[in-house]
Design a protein around this motif. Structure first.
Motif, PDB file in Angstrom:
ATOM      1  N   HIS A   6      18.572  40.914  40.792  1.00  0.00           N
ATOM      2  CA  HIS A   6      19.691  41.296  39.991  1.00  0.00           C
ATOM      3  C   HIS A   6      20.620  42.464  40.399  1.00  0.00           C
ATOM      4  CE1 HIS A   6      22.214  41.513  36.524  1.00  0.00           C
ATOM      5  NE2 HIS A   6      21.683  42.802  36.290  1.00  0.00           N
ATOM      6  N   ASN A   7      19.527  43.470  40.754  1.00  0.00           N
ATOM      7  CA  ASN A   7      19.812  44.503  41.192  1.00  0.00           C
ATOM      8  C   ASN A   7      20.496  44.582  42.687  1.00  0.00           C
ATOM      9  OD1 ASN A   7      19.189  45.936  38.829  1.00  0.00           O
ATOM     10  ND2 ASN A   7      17.287  46.800  39.793  1.00  0.00           N
ATOM     11  N   LEU A   8      19.934  43.927  43.462  1.00  0.00           N
ATOM     12  CA  LEU A   8      20.820  43.809  44.792  1.00  0.00           C
ATOM     13  C   LEU A   8      22.092  43.161  44.582  1.00  0.00           C
ATOM     14  CD1 LEU A   8      17.489  42.605  46.606  1.00  0.00           C
ATOM     15  CD2 LEU A   8      18.843  44.682  47.220  1.00  0.00           C
ATOM     16  N   ILE A   9      21.895  42.053  43.581  1.00  0.00           N
ATOM     17  CA  ILE A   9      23.199  41.287  43.529  1.00  0.00           C
ATOM     18  C   ILE A   9      24.587  42.370  42.959  1.00  0.00           C
ATOM     19  CG2 ILE A   9      24.915  39.560  42.056  1.00  0.00           C
ATOM     20  CD1 ILE A   9      22.364  38.104  42.231  1.00  0.00           C
ATOM     21  N   ALA A  10      24.205  43.092  41.755  1.00  0.00           N
ATOM     22  CA  ALA A  10      24.909  44.142  41.235  1.00  0.00           C
ATOM     23  C   ALA A  10      25.563  45.292  42.189  1.00  0.00           C
ATOM     24  CB  ALA A  10      24.323  45.012  40.234  1.00  0.00           C
ATOM     25  N   LEU A  11      24.381  45.767  43.217  1.00  0.00           N
ATOM     26  CA  LEU A  11      24.884  46.797  44.332  1.00  0.00           C
ATOM     27  C   LEU A  11      25.891  46.021  45.359  1.00  0.00           C
ATOM     28  CD1 LEU A  11      24.346  49.214  45.614  1.00  0.00           C
ATOM     29  CD2 LEU A  11      22.326  48.408  46.924  1.00  0.00           C
ATOM     30  N   ALA A  12      25.650  44.673  45.910  1.00  0.00           N
ATOM     31  CA  ALA A  12      26.531  44.175  46.696  1.00  0.00           C
ATOM     32  C   ALA A  12      27.856  44.105  46.111  1.00  0.00           C
ATOM     33  CB  ALA A  12      25.878  42.854  46.939  1.00  0.00           C
ATOM     34  N   ASN A  13      27.933  43.671  44.799  1.00  0.00           N
ATOM     35  CA  ASN A  13      29.341  43.715  44.101  1.00  0.00           C
ATOM     36  C   ASN A  13      29.913  45.207  44.154  1.00  0.00           C
ATOM     37  OD1 ASN A  13      29.307  40.945  43.658  1.00  0.00           O
ATOM     38  ND2 ASN A  13      28.209  41.166  41.710  1.00  0.00           N
ATOM     39  N   THR A  14      29.198  46.280  43.946  1.00  0.00           N
ATOM     40  CA  THR A  14      29.553  47.473  43.718  1.00  0.00           C
ATOM     41  C   THR A  14      30.019  48.029  45.220  1.00  0.00           C
ATOM     42  OG1 THR A  14      27.936  47.994  41.897  1.00  0.00           O
ATOM     43  CG2 THR A  14      28.787  49.861  43.280  1.00  0.00           C
ATOM     44  N   ILE A  15      29.456  47.579  46.135  1.00  0.00           N
ATOM     45  CA  ILE A  15      29.878  48.028  47.555  1.00  0.00           C
ATOM     46  C   ILE A  15      31.188  47.474  47.724  1.00  0.00           C
ATOM     47  CG2 ILE A  15      29.224  47.754  49.906  1.00  0.00           C
ATOM     48  CD1 ILE A  15      26.034  47.765  49.126  1.00  0.00           C
ATOM     49  N   LYS A  16      31.427  46.186  47.216  1.00  0.00           N
ATOM     50  CA  LYS A  16      32.600  45.498  47.845  1.00  0.00           C
ATOM     51  C   LYS A  16      33.709  46.204  47.074  1.00  0.00           C
ATOM     52  CE  LYS A  16      30.424  41.160  48.819  1.00  0.00           C
ATOM     53  NZ  LYS A  16      30.058  39.859  48.235  1.00  0.00           N
ATOM     54  N   ALA A  17      33.457  46.587  45.689  1.00  0.00           N
ATOM     55  CA  ALA A  17      34.304  47.348  44.916  1.00  0.00           C
ATOM     56  C   ALA A  17      34.636  48.590  45.477  1.00  0.00           C
ATOM     57  CB  ALA A  17      34.182  47.361  43.472  1.00  0.00           C
ATOM     58  N   TRP A  18      33.748  49.496  45.976  1.00  0.00           N
ATOM     59  CA  TRP A  18      34.044  50.746  46.628  1.00  0.00           C
ATOM     60  C   TRP A  18      34.796  50.646  47.884  1.00  0.00           C
ATOM     61  CZ3 TRP A  18      27.881  52.284  46.128  1.00  0.00           C
ATOM     62  CH2 TRP A  18      27.872  52.805  44.915  1.00  0.00           C
TER      63      TRP A  18
END
Length: 368
Positions: A6-18
């Motif tokens: 779950h944390n990895l998915i959230a991080l990936a989504n955050t990276i894309k937003a950044w």
């Protein structure tokens, strides 16, 4: 933080937003298994299609093995950045017609510079913003293993981008995207983070052969196979010496790079202008004449090309390319006193390379 999926998915989504905040049009994530690319790459090298680009062969198969390049790598964060000038925003694709018209006989005295090279050097733009993205990740999770790349090391960028789902490889060997064509740059962060993968997409070239048919020098020798030795981008940028005589007339007024295979690709009606000012046109490179650019002194070239990808070819190759363009103006029935005078002014140039191409150009005008 990275103990759960779950944390990895959230991080990936955050990276894309950044990434979007930093000016990237899209960011996707791939694994780094490129084993299927190795045989084709080796065959391409053995055919000599890389020409003088010795760096293509210098690292062996490391180009297809990112984990050998950056130990510990298991993922590639792959970024796409559009580069059409902002002024093309909202013109309903008319820019393609204007660019195509630049290649016609009526515009033979106009210098055609590849679209990507009319603004700031993309290496600097992408590297800086990818580093900013990596810094944000580090601030979020702490130290992690990574390395940033922008066409600066033996990395198969198109293969990684294709695996990441940023598009598919077109028959001209460039990456194509249904919503953005191919006028974009690619950059990567190779990392040891076990981020979730994005899915690749299918090819949408079908039976189209527009890019193959339109190539002036027939450098695309078959679908997905490019003989760089015939490519105008190679001849005007990578080739250090004399441009082969038989290819000079085919170059026309293309003095730095060539966009033909992209301009005539149907998917590029969807190409997107950049959101950044970095790729806005500098030094009038979208309208300058061959005579004007050929008249630059070395000091003017170095000053005006500061921060441009063009500067790396150096002044002599710049003049070599201009001389070929000026010579080809004759075949388009453009043989003015100004062109002949400009060429004669450099007949005693200190560079043998320049002199040779000037003499050839004058011969085309019957003024040798």
């Amino acid at each position: 933080m990275l103990a759960t999926d779950h944390n990895l998915i959230a991080l990936a989504n955050t990276i894309k937003a950044w990434g979007r905040e930093l000016g990237f049009a899209d960011i996707r994530i791939s694994d780094v298994d490129l084993a299927q690319q190795e045989a084709g790459f080796q065959a391409w090298l053995e055919l000599g299609y890389h020409g003088e680009m010795d760096y293509m062969a210098a690292h062996g198969m490391k180009r297809a093995r990112p984990a050998e390049l950056v130990p510990g790598t298991i993922r590639a964060i792959v970024a796409r950045m559009d580069y059409l000038p902002r002024e093309y925003q909202g013109d309903d694709g008319q820019w393609r017609q204007r660019e195509q018209a630049r290649l016609e006989k009526a515009a033979a005295d106009t210098a055609t510079v590849s679209l990507y090279a009319r603004g700031r050097d993309y290496h600097k733009v992408l590297r800086s913003r990818l580093q900013q993205l990596a810094d944000r990740i580090k601030d979020e999770i702490g130290e992690f293993g990574y390395r940033v790349f922008t066409d600066s090391a033996p990395v198969m960028e198109v293969a990684l981008a294709q695996k990441a789902g940023l598009g598919w490889r077109g028959k001209h060997t460039l990456l194509l995207n249904r919503e953005a064509g191919s006028f974009f740059f690619l950059g990567e962060i190779l990392t040891d983070l076990p981020l979730p993968l994005d899915a690749p997409i299918s090819s949408h070239c079908g039976q189209c052969s527009a890019c193959i048919d339109v190539c002036p020098t027939k450098a695309i020798v078959g679908p997905y196979r490019l003989d760089a030795r015939r490519c105008i981008s190679y001849l005007t940028i990578e080739l250090k010496g004399s441009i082969p005589l038989e290819l000079r007339p085919l170059i026309g007024n293309r003095v730095y790079g060539c966009d033909d295979c992209q301009l005539f690709c149907p998917w590029n009606k969807f190409a997107q202008p950049s959101t950044l000012g970095d790729f806005d046109v500098r030094n009038g490179l979208d309208r300058a004449t061959l005579v004007e650019l050929f008249g630059w002194t070395e000091a003017q070239f170095n000053s005006r090309m500061e921060g441009s990808p063009i500067r790396r070819i150096g002044y002599q190759r710049w003049l070599r390319n201009m001389a070929v363009g000026l010579g080809n103006a004759a075949a388009a029935d453009v043989s003015t006193p100004e062109i002949v005078a400009a060429l004669r002014a450099r007949i005693d140039d200190p560079s043998e390379l320049v002199r040779e191409h000037v003499e050839w150009a004058l011969l085309q005008h019957g003024a040798a």
